[in-house]
Write a protein that holds these residues in place. Structure first.
Motif, PDB file in Angstrom:
ATOM      1  N   GLN A  11       0.845  -1.201   0.000  1.00  0.00           N
ATOM      2  CA  GLN A  11       0.000   0.000   0.000  1.00  0.00           C
ATOM      3  C   GLN A  11       0.877   1.247   0.000  1.00  0.00           C
ATOM      4  O   GLN A  11       0.617   2.201  -0.724  1.00  0.00           O
ATOM      5  CB  GLN A  11      -0.934  -0.001   1.218  1.00  0.00           C
TER       6      GLN A  11
ATOM      7  N   THR B 151       2.368   1.628  -3.471  1.00  0.00           N
ATOM      8  CA  THR B 151       1.341   2.101  -4.403  1.00  0.00           C
ATOM      9  C   THR B 151       1.105   3.595  -4.238  1.00  0.00           C
ATOM     10  O   THR B 151       0.950   4.327  -5.219  1.00  0.00           O
ATOM     11  CB  THR B 151       0.016   1.336  -4.172  1.00  0.00           C
ATOM     12  N   ASN B 152       1.094   4.054  -2.995  1.00  0.00           N
ATOM     13  CA  ASN B 152       0.853   5.473  -2.703  1.00  0.00           C
ATOM     14  C   ASN B 152       2.112   6.330  -2.816  1.00  0.00           C
ATOM     15  O   ASN B 152       2.055   7.528  -2.586  1.00  0.00           O
ATOM     16  CB  ASN B 152       0.283   5.627  -1.290  1.00  0.00           C
TER      17      ASN B 152
END
Length: 162
Positions: free
Chosen positions: A103, A106-107
């Motif tokens: 996560q 991805t960010n």
């Protein structure tokens, strides 16, 4: 003077008292041990086994052997950091770690993991290395930057990422 694991070492060899110690792997962090002490009070005909330990390791750790229970102990002195708490299984923790970092990747963010203990830091680095090696060579995992901001953990972990 360094002592070998699994061998009896004489500490006192007197007429009235004989004391020997044996180090056994505790499985807590690399190099940890517990001490099995054999006391023979020849003056009074008393023999006693005393076992001393700090933390003992849990089963199924990736870096360390499972500690073996002492053969016998008349007296046991043992630390209990976690009392009776149950921890989730290592596989679930590894999956949660991977999901959290994915996560963050991805960010394009930063993931900060507080790891105050040497053993936990070593296990965390091992888990990260395992995930990175299993990743596709073109994935974001291969560009993951890991910083260990713990002088004690870094000094205690040969080849630790810095």
């Amino acid at each position: 003077m360094p002592l070998s694991y699994g061998k009896w070492h004489s500490v006192v060899e007197g007429d009235a008292l004989i004391m020997r110690v044996k180090l056994k792997r505790a499985g807590h962090i690399l190099g940890s041990n517990y001490v099995d002490v054999a006391l023979n009070d020849t003056a009074h005909g008393n023999k006693q086994r005393v076992v001393f330990s700090g933390d003992l390791g849990a089963p199924h750790t990736p870096l360390l052997p499972v500690p073996k229970s002492p053969y016998q102990a008349d007296v046991l002195v043992l630390e209990s950091t976690y009392d009776n708490r149950n921890h989730e299984c290592r596989q679930a923790r590894g999956q949660a770690l991977k999901a959290a970092i994915e996560q963050g990747l991805t960010n394009r963010g930063t993931v900060i993991i507080p790891a105050f203990s040497i053993g936990r830091t070593q296990e965390l680095l091992y888990e990260l290395e395992t995930i990175v090696h299993a990743a596709s060579p073109t994935s974001d995992w291969c560009s993951l930057e890991v910083i260990v901001d713990s002088p004690l953990a870094a000094r205690s972990t040969p080849g630790a990422w810095r």
